[in-house]
Design a protein around this motif. Structure first.
Motif: not given
Length: 150
Positions: A18-31, A37-45, A59-62, A116-118
């Motif tokens: 869990f961290l604060q990033s650019l004004g949102a609360s982010v939980s990194i679920k998949a680094t 290196g396949i994907f990243n998953l975030f839960e963002v509040s 470089t990433e699709d979202v 990589g976005f993580d």
């Protein structure tokens, strides 16, 4: 065929980094490391009235799935309203961003493919001057174009 180098794992609702990033609360679920290196998953509040800048991932699709709240998504010249249960796929190379609507917070699942976005998110867990954010974003092949239009 590529050999699977990753290990299975499970996180419960309150698990993740869990961290604060650019004004949102982010939980990194998949680094990047956890998914090979396949994907990243975030839960963002996001707080009420939260707005991202208009930006381009080169470089990433979202992929975004709205869990709670109402948002307006912008991509290219399109503008779409999204509520709980909505899904958006944003291919790389197209300007995009979103705004939380309705005076209530929003919660989304935010996936980037490939991973990589993580690393960018981890670098920006504390607010930094905007010019540093733009320079750092460029290192990750992200271009910040400025504020969203109305």
């Amino acid at each position: 065929m590529r050999a699977l180098q990753t290990k299975p794992y499970m996180l419960n609702h309150k698990d993740g980094q869990f961290l604060q990033s650019l004004g949102a609360s982010v939980s990194i679920k998949a680094t990047s490391e956890q998914t090979g290196g396949i994907f990243n998953l975030f839960e963002v509040s996001c707080p009420p009235d939260y707005v991202t800048p208009l930006l381009i991932h080169y470089t990433e699709d979202v992929a975004v799935y709205v869990l709670e709240g109402a948002l307006t998504f912008f991509w290219g010249s399109e503008k779409r309203e999204a509520v709980s249960g909505s899904y958006l796929f944003q291919p790389r190379g197209i300007p995009h961003g979103f705004r939380v609507e309705g005076g209530a917070p929003a919660r989304i699942l935010y996936m980037t493919i490939p991973a990589g976005f993580d690393r960018f998110v981890l670098e920006h867990k504390l607010p930094t001057p905007e010019c540093e954010t733009e320079v750092d974003a460029a290192r990750y092949k992200i271009e910040i174009l400025g504020p969203l239009s109305n």
